[in-house]
Each structure stands twice: as structure tokens, then as C-alpha cells.
Scaffold this motif. Structure first.
Motif, PDB file in Angstrom:
ATOM      1  N   ALA A  27       0.841  -1.200   0.000  1.00  0.00           N
ATOM      2  CA  ALA A  27       0.000   0.000   0.000  1.00  0.00           C
ATOM      3  C   ALA A  27       0.879   1.254   0.000  1.00  0.00           C
ATOM      4  O   ALA A  27       0.577   2.244  -0.690  1.00  0.00           O
ATOM      5  CB  ALA A  27      -0.923   0.002   1.215  1.00  0.00           C
ATOM      6  N   ARG A  28       1.958   1.197   0.753  1.00  0.00           N
ATOM      7  CA  ARG A  28       2.875   2.343   0.798  1.00  0.00           C
ATOM      8  C   ARG A  28       3.594   2.524  -0.533  1.00  0.00           C
ATOM      9  O   ARG A  28       3.808   3.647  -0.994  1.00  0.00           O
ATOM     10  CB  ARG A  28       3.878   2.156   1.942  1.00  0.00           C
ATOM     11  N   VAL A  29       3.986   1.413  -1.149  1.00  0.00           N
ATOM     12  CA  VAL A  29       4.630   1.475  -2.460  1.00  0.00           C
ATOM     13  C   VAL A  29       3.664   2.053  -3.492  1.00  0.00           C
ATOM     14  O   VAL A  29       4.019   2.940  -4.286  1.00  0.00           O
ATOM     15  CB  VAL A  29       5.117   0.077  -2.902  1.00  0.00           C
ATOM     16  N   ASP A  30       2.431   1.551  -3.488  1.00  0.00           N
ATOM     17  CA  ASP A  30       1.438   2.051  -4.444  1.00  0.00           C
ATOM     18  C   ASP A  30       1.180   3.539  -4.240  1.00  0.00           C
ATOM     19  O   ASP A  30       0.886   4.275  -5.196  1.00  0.00           O
ATOM     20  CB  ASP A  30       0.126   1.277  -4.307  1.00  0.00           C
ATOM     21  N   GLY A  31       1.298   3.995  -2.997  1.00  0.00           N
ATOM     22  CA  GLY A  31       1.082   5.401  -2.703  1.00  0.00           C
ATOM     23  C   GLY A  31       2.132   6.320  -3.300  1.00  0.00           C
ATOM     24  O   GLY A  31       1.938   7.534  -3.360  1.00  0.00           O
ATOM     25  N   LEU A  32       3.242   5.752  -3.756  1.00  0.00           N
ATOM     26  CA  LEU A  32       4.286   6.569  -4.380  1.00  0.00           C
ATOM     27  C   LEU A  32       3.838   7.112  -5.735  1.00  0.00           C
ATOM     28  O   LEU A  32       4.363   8.123  -6.200  1.00  0.00           O
ATOM     29  CB  LEU A  32       5.561   5.737  -4.572  1.00  0.00           C
ATOM     30  N   GLY A  33       2.903   6.421  -6.374  1.00  0.00           N
ATOM     31  CA  GLY A  33       2.485   6.848  -7.702  1.00  0.00           C
ATOM     32  C   GLY A  33       3.650   6.777  -8.678  1.00  0.00           C
ATOM     33  O   GLY A  33       4.304   5.750  -8.810  1.00  0.00           O
ATOM     34  N   SER A  34       3.950   7.894  -9.331  1.00  0.00           N
ATOM     35  CA  SER A  34       5.044   7.944 -10.303  1.00  0.00           C
ATOM     36  C   SER A  34       6.405   8.195  -9.654  1.00  0.00           C
ATOM     37  O   SER A  34       7.436   8.146 -10.318  1.00  0.00           O
ATOM     38  CB  SER A  34       4.770   9.025 -11.353  1.00  0.00           C
ATOM     39  N   LYS A  35       6.400   8.474  -8.355  1.00  0.00           N
ATOM     40  CA  LYS A  35       7.659   8.715  -7.653  1.00  0.00           C
ATOM     41  C   LYS A  35       8.418   7.408  -7.490  1.00  0.00           C
ATOM     42  O   LYS A  35       7.834   6.360  -7.264  1.00  0.00           O
ATOM     43  CB  LYS A  35       7.370   9.320  -6.270  1.00  0.00           C
ATOM     44  N   ARG A  36       9.734   7.461  -7.589  1.00  0.00           N
ATOM     45  CA  ARG A  36      10.544   6.248  -7.526  1.00  0.00           C
ATOM     46  C   ARG A  36      10.695   5.748  -6.095  1.00  0.00           C
ATOM     47  O   ARG A  36      10.722   6.539  -5.145  1.00  0.00           O
ATOM     48  CB  ARG A  36      11.926   6.493  -8.140  1.00  0.00           C
ATOM     49  N   TYR A  37      10.804   4.437  -5.964  1.00  0.00           N
ATOM     50  CA  TYR A  37      11.110   3.802  -4.678  1.00  0.00           C
ATOM     51  C   TYR A  37      12.609   3.912  -4.410  1.00  0.00           C
ATOM     52  O   TYR A  37      13.029   4.209  -3.302  1.00  0.00           O
ATOM     53  CB  TYR A  37      10.671   2.340  -4.730  1.00  0.00           C
ATOM     54  N   TYR A  38      13.412   3.649  -5.429  1.00  0.00           N
ATOM     55  CA  TYR A  38      14.864   3.867  -5.368  1.00  0.00           C
ATOM     56  C   TYR A  38      15.197   5.074  -6.234  1.00  0.00           C
ATOM     57  O   TYR A  38      14.824   5.117  -7.405  1.00  0.00           O
ATOM     58  CB  TYR A  38      15.633   2.660  -5.913  1.00  0.00           C
ATOM     59  N   GLU A  39      15.935   6.023  -5.670  1.00  0.00           N
ATOM     60  CA  GLU A  39      16.383   7.146  -6.475  1.00  0.00           C
ATOM     61  C   GLU A  39      17.306   6.640  -7.587  1.00  0.00           C
ATOM     62  O   GLU A  39      18.054   5.675  -7.402  1.00  0.00           O
ATOM     63  CB  GLU A  39      17.132   8.168  -5.605  1.00  0.00           C
ATOM     64  N   ARG A  40      17.253   7.279  -8.732  1.00  0.00           N
ATOM     65  CA  ARG A  40      18.110   6.878  -9.837  1.00  0.00           C
ATOM     66  C   ARG A  40      19.566   7.203  -9.499  1.00  0.00           C
ATOM     67  O   ARG A  40      19.878   8.287  -9.012  1.00  0.00           O
ATOM     68  CB  ARG A  40      17.714   7.587 -11.128  1.00  0.00           C
ATOM     69  N   VAL A  41      20.453   6.255  -9.744  1.00  0.00           N
ATOM     70  CA  VAL A  41      21.881   6.454  -9.510  1.00  0.00           C
ATOM     71  C   VAL A  41      22.436   7.315 -10.640  1.00  0.00           C
ATOM     72  O   VAL A  41      22.207   7.025 -11.823  1.00  0.00           O
ATOM     73  CB  VAL A  41      22.625   5.108  -9.451  1.00  0.00           C
ATOM     74  N   ASP A  42      23.158   8.371 -10.276  1.00  0.00           N
ATOM     75  CA  ASP A  42      23.750   9.252 -11.273  1.00  0.00           C
ATOM     76  C   ASP A  42      24.980   8.592 -11.877  1.00  0.00           C
ATOM     77  O   ASP A  42      26.114   8.859 -11.489  1.00  0.00           O
ATOM     78  CB  ASP A  42      24.122  10.589 -10.622  1.00  0.00           C
ATOM     79  N   MET A  43      24.732   7.710 -12.815  1.00  0.00           N
ATOM     80  CA  MET A  43      25.800   6.923 -13.425  1.00  0.00           C
ATOM     81  C   MET A  43      25.316   6.495 -14.816  1.00  0.00           C
ATOM     82  O   MET A  43      24.220   5.961 -14.957  1.00  0.00           O
ATOM     83  CB  MET A  43      26.096   5.698 -12.563  1.00  0.00           C
ATOM     84  N   GLU A  44      26.119   6.761 -15.808  1.00  0.00           N
ATOM     85  CA  GLU A  44      25.730   6.421 -17.181  1.00  0.00           C
ATOM     86  C   GLU A  44      25.436   4.923 -17.298  1.00  0.00           C
ATOM     87  O   GLU A  44      26.190   4.095 -16.801  1.00  0.00           O
ATOM     88  CB  GLU A  44      26.850   6.799 -18.145  1.00  0.00           C
ATOM     89  N   GLY A  45      24.329   4.604 -17.939  1.00  0.00           N
ATOM     90  CA  GLY A  45      23.950   3.220 -18.129  1.00  0.00           C
ATOM     91  C   GLY A  45      23.029   2.666 -17.076  1.00  0.00           C
ATOM     92  O   GLY A  45      22.524   1.545 -17.217  1.00  0.00           O
ATOM     93  N   MET A  46      22.757   3.442 -16.024  1.00  0.00           N
ATOM     94  CA  MET A  46      21.841   2.980 -14.985  1.00  0.00           C
ATOM     95  C   MET A  46      20.411   3.334 -15.362  1.00  0.00           C
ATOM     96  O   MET A  46      20.129   4.441 -15.809  1.00  0.00           O
ATOM     97  CB  MET A  46      22.192   3.613 -13.642  1.00  0.00           C
ATOM     98  N   PRO A  47      19.467   2.379 -15.213  1.00  0.00           N
ATOM     99  CA  PRO A  47      18.077   2.664 -15.564  1.00  0.00           C
ATOM    100  C   PRO A  47      17.424   3.616 -14.550  1.00  0.00           C
ATOM    101  O   PRO A  47      17.886   3.748 -13.433  1.00  0.00           O
ATOM    102  CB  PRO A  47      17.425   1.280 -15.513  1.00  0.00           C
TER     103      PRO A  47
END
Length: 221
Positions: A201-221
Motif C-alpha cells: 500500500a505504501r509502495v502504491d502510494g508513491l504513484g510515479s515517484k521512484r522507490y529507489y532514487e536513480r543512480v547518477d551513473m551512465e547506463g543505470m536505468p
């Protein structure tokens, strides 16, 4: 993953220090004992590491060089949120999500290898200015939340569970971004994972917000 990487690179003075941020008595021990790591493994029941490094989720990693300088501030350690696309009944993951999850892990491990082999010359090693730009400063509420979390843990250990839980709830309210704090009083599965209905329920509440922040590294999704 970490055991294999440690065995591969330890002759180059590479060290892994793993810290489990769990507060329930005995929770991480079966996992650690089953893995039988040969690198340093600690349990941080008061989440002092999260307080010091402003960590909000796991797994996160900090790269520290031989001089004690932070080369990469806390970031998701090769983790990607492909699990959000998983079928929660069958636990099957779509092929695309599974591929992106594997890509994130592989890319992160390769980046560590490059850093160990090339040091400051590695494209993945941030200089002091760039590393500082990746550091987020905790708010006053976040600082208070960590203090409340430690107070709640102390009360629980002293047998005052109801009062301790009250402080943990207040800590989570003040620092809602912290999954580390919230997870300590969440419902758990038979395997001890905080992955029951309240988690989803908490994960779903994120909506479009990421659960894991994107790593600032080329090639990372």
C-alpha cells in the motif's frame, strides 16, 4: 554478489563493510549466518548509519577511498525497482523489468571494479566538489526523527513497547521519506521480510515517484 566481488578484488585492498539496519531482535542473523560472508558484517539497531549518512532505504552504498574520503555519497547499491512490476500473486516479473533490474546490478558492480582498478582516474570516482553536490542535507525534522527513533528503540528494549512504538510512529511521521524507519514496525512475512499488505500500500502510494532514487551513473536505468 558482495561476497563474489570481495573475493575477486580483496587482493587490491578492496574492503566491503555491510551494515544491516534492523531493530527487531535477531532479524538479520539468520540471513547473515546463511550467507556466511567473509567480509565485515554489522547490525545497526539504532540506525546510526542512516543518521550519519542520511540514508532512507536499503540497499544503499557509500564508496570511501583509502584516504577516508567519500568518493560516492549514499546511493542505491545497484538496486532497481523492477519488483513494482511483479505479479504479486505468482511473484513473476515481466521480462523487461527483470532485464532492467539485472542491468542495474551488473552496471553497478562493473563500476566498482573500475574504481578499484583505476582509483581517482575512474570515471565513476567523484571529486570532492561533485561528491559534495550529491549530498543532501537532512532537515531539522529528519534530525529529530532519528533521535526519536533511537528513543523508541531504547524504550522497546526496556520492555515499554507501547510507548516505544509511539515514538517510532512519530519518527516516521516526521521523516516519511525513510523506509528504514517505517520498515521496523511494519508487518513481516514468514521469512521476516516487510513485504505484506502495508508495504505494498505504501509502495502504491508513491504513484510515479521512484522507490529507489536513480543512480547518477551512465547506463543505470
Amino acid at each position: 554478489m558482495w561476497q563474489a566481488l570481495y573475493e575477486e578484488l580483496r587482493d587490491r585492498d578492496f574492503m566491503v563493510i555491510a551494515v544491516a539496519m534492523d531493530s527487531r531482535d535477531g532479524d538479520p542473523l539468520p540471513w547473515i549466518e546463511a550467507a556466511r560472508p567473509t567480509y565485515v558484517t554489522l547490525i545497526d539497531r539504532d540506525h546510526r548509519l542512516a543518521d550519519l549518512y542520511h540514508m532512507v532505504n536499503v540497499p544503499q552504498a557509500v564508496w570511501i577511498d583509502e584516504r577516508g574520503r567519500i568518493v560516492r555519497p549514499p546511493e542505491p547499491a545497484g538496486a532497481y525497482e523492477g519488483f513494482r512490476a511483479m505479479n504479486r500473486t505468482t511473484r513473476e516479473m515481466p521480462q523487461e523489468a527483470a532485464a532492467r533490474t539485472a542491468q542495474a546490478k551488473s552496471k553497478y558492480v562493473d563500476a566498482i571494479r573500475d574504481w578499484v582498478l583505476h582509483g581517482v582516474e575512474s570515471a565513476y570516482a567523484l571529486d570532492a566538489e561533485r561528491a559534495r553536490a550529491h549530498v543532501s542535507v537532512p532537515s531539522d525534522d529528519t534530525v529529530r526523527a532519528h533521535a526519536m527513533f533511537r528513543l523508541g528503540q531504547l524504550l522497546i528494549r526496556r520492555g515499554q513497547g507501547e510507548e516505544g512504538d509511539r515514538w517510532l510512529r512519530e519518527a516516521s511521521r516526521l521523516h516519511p521519506e525513510s523506509w528504514c524507519i517505517w520498515r521496523q514496525r511494519a508487518g513481516v512475512t514468514e521469512a521476516g521480510l516487510a513485504a505484506q499488505a502495508d508495504f505494498w500500500a505504501r509502495v502504491d502510494g508513491l504513484g510515479s515517484k521512484r522507490y529507489y532514487e536513480r543512480v547518477d551513473m551512465e547506463g543505470m536505468p
